[in-house]
Design a protein around this motif. Structure first.
Motif, PDB file in Angstrom:
ATOM      1  N   ILE A  59      -8.556  -4.566  -2.626  1.00  0.00           N
ATOM      2  CA  ILE A  59      -8.308  -2.799  -1.596  1.00  0.00           C
ATOM      3  C   ILE A  59      -6.632  -2.623  -1.720  1.00  0.00           C
ATOM      4  CG2 ILE A  59      -9.139  -1.641   0.699  1.00  0.00           C
ATOM      5  CD1 ILE A  59     -10.996  -3.682   1.087  1.00  0.00           C
ATOM      6  N   ILE A  60      -6.639  -1.395  -2.163  1.00  0.00           N
ATOM      7  CA  ILE A  60      -5.688  -1.115  -1.771  1.00  0.00           C
ATOM      8  C   ILE A  60      -5.491   0.189  -0.530  1.00  0.00           C
ATOM      9  CG2 ILE A  60      -2.821   0.829  -2.871  1.00  0.00           C
ATOM     10  CD1 ILE A  60      -3.937  -1.140  -5.885  1.00  0.00           C
ATOM     11  N   THR A  61      -4.491   0.521   0.135  1.00  0.00           N
ATOM     12  CA  THR A  61      -4.690   1.833   0.832  1.00  0.00           C
ATOM     13  C   THR A  61      -4.125   2.318   1.670  1.00  0.00           C
ATOM     14  OG1 THR A  61      -5.989   2.242   2.996  1.00  0.00           O
ATOM     15  CG2 THR A  61      -4.895   0.274   3.274  1.00  0.00           C
ATOM     16  N   ASP A  62      -3.628   3.708   1.554  1.00  0.00           N
ATOM     17  CA  ASP A  62      -2.693   4.073   2.506  1.00  0.00           C
ATOM     18  C   ASP A  62      -2.019   3.703   3.148  1.00  0.00           C
ATOM     19  OD1 ASP A  62      -0.061   5.905   2.163  1.00  0.00           O
ATOM     20  OD2 ASP A  62      -1.368   7.412   3.180  1.00  0.00           O
ATOM     21  N   GLN A  63      -1.288   3.778   4.730  1.00  0.00           N
ATOM     22  CA  GLN A  63      -1.160   3.598   6.135  1.00  0.00           C
ATOM     23  C   GLN A  63      -1.861   5.009   6.400  1.00  0.00           C
ATOM     24  OE1 GLN A  63      -1.910   1.427   8.351  1.00  0.00           O
ATOM     25  NE2 GLN A  63      -0.421   2.377   9.942  1.00  0.00           N
ATOM     26  N   ARG A  64      -1.185   6.445   6.714  1.00  0.00           N
ATOM     27  CA  ARG A  64      -0.937   7.158   7.486  1.00  0.00           C
ATOM     28  C   ARG A  64      -2.208   7.524   6.817  1.00  0.00           C
ATOM     29  NH1 ARG A  64       3.952   9.701   9.829  1.00  0.00           N
ATOM     30  NH2 ARG A  64       5.534   7.669  10.305  1.00  0.00           N
ATOM     31  N   MET A  65      -3.555   8.151   7.036  1.00  0.00           N
ATOM     32  CA  MET A  65      -4.607   8.460   7.220  1.00  0.00           C
ATOM     33  C   MET A  65      -5.152   8.983   8.948  1.00  0.00           C
ATOM     34  SD  MET A  65      -6.839   5.926   4.488  1.00  0.00           S
ATOM     35  CE  MET A  65      -6.654   5.472   5.313  1.00  0.00           C
ATOM     36  N   PRO A  66      -5.269   9.807   9.060  1.00  0.00           N
ATOM     37  CA  PRO A  66      -5.831  10.978  10.135  1.00  0.00           C
ATOM     38  C   PRO A  66      -7.318  10.877  10.583  1.00  0.00           C
ATOM     39  CG  PRO A  66      -6.594  12.178   8.688  1.00  0.00           C
ATOM     40  CD  PRO A  66      -5.846  10.832   7.694  1.00  0.00           C
ATOM     41  N   GLU A  67      -8.279   9.794  10.909  1.00  0.00           N
ATOM     42  CA  GLU A  67      -8.915   9.067  11.674  1.00  0.00           C
ATOM     43  C   GLU A  67      -8.749   8.101  11.894  1.00  0.00           C
ATOM     44  OE1 GLU A  67     -11.474  11.222   8.972  1.00  0.00           O
ATOM     45  OE2 GLU A  67     -10.923  13.197  10.823  1.00  0.00           O
ATOM     46  N   ILE A  87      -4.061  -4.815  -0.018  1.00  0.00           N
ATOM     47  CA  ILE A  87      -2.495  -4.410  -0.165  1.00  0.00           C
ATOM     48  C   ILE A  87      -2.498  -2.867   0.038  1.00  0.00           C
ATOM     49  CG2 ILE A  87      -1.080  -3.129  -2.135  1.00  0.00           C
ATOM     50  CD1 ILE A  87      -2.184  -4.780  -4.222  1.00  0.00           C
ATOM     51  N   LEU A  88      -1.131  -2.841   0.976  1.00  0.00           N
ATOM     52  CA  LEU A  88      -1.201  -1.205   1.852  1.00  0.00           C
ATOM     53  C   LEU A  88       0.195  -0.767   1.505  1.00  0.00           C
ATOM     54  CD1 LEU A  88      -1.310  -0.991   4.823  1.00  0.00           C
ATOM     55  CD2 LEU A  88       0.743  -1.140   5.524  1.00  0.00           C
ATOM     56  N   TYR A 110       2.887  -5.337   0.003  1.00  0.00           N
ATOM     57  CA  TYR A 110       2.971  -3.849   0.430  1.00  0.00           C
ATOM     58  C   TYR A 110       4.126  -2.734  -0.344  1.00  0.00           C
ATOM     59  CZ  TYR A 110       5.905   0.087   3.328  1.00  0.00           C
ATOM     60  OH  TYR A 110       7.047   0.818   3.425  1.00  0.00           O
ATOM     61  N   VAL A 111       3.548  -1.919  -0.893  1.00  0.00           N
ATOM     62  CA  VAL A 111       3.787  -1.111  -1.618  1.00  0.00           C
ATOM     63  C   VAL A 111       4.077  -0.291  -1.224  1.00  0.00           C
ATOM     64  CG1 VAL A 111       3.483  -0.240  -3.549  1.00  0.00           C
ATOM     65  CG2 VAL A 111       2.616  -2.465  -3.414  1.00  0.00           C
ATOM     66  N   ALA A 112       5.696   0.821  -1.665  1.00  0.00           N
ATOM     67  CA  ALA A 112       6.234   1.678  -1.312  1.00  0.00           C
ATOM     68  C   ALA A 112       5.841   2.686  -1.748  1.00  0.00           C
ATOM     69  CB  ALA A 112       7.710   1.464  -1.142  1.00  0.00           C
ATOM     70  N   GLU A 119       5.322  -2.003 -11.864  1.00  0.00           N
ATOM     71  CA  GLU A 119       5.222  -3.010 -10.078  1.00  0.00           C
ATOM     72  C   GLU A 119       3.922  -3.018  -9.591  1.00  0.00           C
ATOM     73  OE1 GLU A 119       6.962  -2.964  -5.753  1.00  0.00           O
ATOM     74  OE2 GLU A 119       7.923  -1.568  -7.264  1.00  0.00           O
ATOM     75  N   LEU A 120       3.134  -2.160  -9.451  1.00  0.00           N
ATOM     76  CA  LEU A 120       1.926  -2.271  -9.193  1.00  0.00           C
ATOM     77  C   LEU A 120       0.826  -2.423  -9.810  1.00  0.00           C
ATOM     78  CD1 LEU A 120       0.266  -1.164  -6.242  1.00  0.00           C
ATOM     79  CD2 LEU A 120      -0.402   1.279  -7.988  1.00  0.00           C
ATOM     80  N   ASP A 121       0.890  -2.146 -11.008  1.00  0.00           N
ATOM     81  CA  ASP A 121      -0.035  -2.957 -12.007  1.00  0.00           C
ATOM     82  C   ASP A 121       0.895  -4.277 -11.349  1.00  0.00           C
ATOM     83  OD1 ASP A 121      -1.860  -3.219 -13.473  1.00  0.00           O
ATOM     84  OD2 ASP A 121      -0.556  -3.747 -15.453  1.00  0.00           O
ATOM     85  N   LEU A 122       1.650  -5.053 -11.918  1.00  0.00           N
ATOM     86  CA  LEU A 122       1.834  -6.615 -11.493  1.00  0.00           C
ATOM     87  C   LEU A 122       1.250  -7.123 -10.204  1.00  0.00           C
ATOM     88  CD1 LEU A 122       3.100  -8.780 -12.060  1.00  0.00           C
ATOM     89  CD2 LEU A 122       5.473  -8.288 -11.671  1.00  0.00           C
TER      90      LEU A 122
END
Length: 161
Positions: A59-67, A87-88, A110-112, A119-122
């Motif tokens: 699971i890869i998720t963005d941190q800043r989401m509205p709900e 992964i955040l 944690y990925v920026a 980098e994300l693939d690795l």
């Protein structure tokens, strides 16, 4: 509505990518769709429904989401779906968010943003290796429990005879 859980072939890693920005979902899917089985969701609630219907490895998720923030989503995931590696992904360098993600969401990495494809693939491949380790450990523990049960049964039989 009844959902059946689908299982992908072990050759293709299944990734659930959660982000409230549709362009980010399209970009991720366009980049990785040939290599991985990619599921996308615009919200944590939508992602939880996908998790209930699909076997997800990462699971890869963005941190800043509205709900629901990414960390809040990952906390909910842990309760019912502890197996996927988490992964955040965020464009904001908030140390408190990273600490919360590690402590509350039990993230692997944690990925920026903006993410670098290599980098994300690795990171995805390292996360999948961790996922396979967890699955193998779980299977070995189940076999060990079965062996213990058999030994206890044999010991009881021996004591009764």
């Amino acid at each position: 509505m009844y959902l059946t859980k689908t299982v992908m072939s072990p050759k293709k890693i299944t990734i659930l990518y959660v982000d409230d920005e549709e362009n980010n979902l399209f970009s991720f899917k366009a980049t990785f769709r040939l290599k991985y089985h990619v599921l996308t969701a615009l919200s944590g609630d939508e992602a939880l429904k996908l998790l209930a219907a699909n076997t997800v490895n990462i699971i890869i998720t963005d941190q800043r989401m509205p709900e629901m923030t990414g960390i809040e989503f990952l906390e909910k995931v842990l309760k019912d779906f502890p197996d996927p590696i988490r992964i955040l992904l965020t464009g904001y360098a908030e140390m408190s968010a990273v600490v919360d993600a590690v402590n509350k969401g039990k993230i692997f990495h944690y990925v920026a943003k903006p993410w670098n494809e290599e980098e994300l693939d690795l990171t995805i491949n390292r996360a999948f290796a961790k996922y396979l380790e967890k699955v193998q450990l779980k299977e070995l523990n189940e076999k060990l429990e079965g062996s213990n049960d058999q030994l206890e049964f044999l010991l009881r039989q021996k004591l009764l005879s």
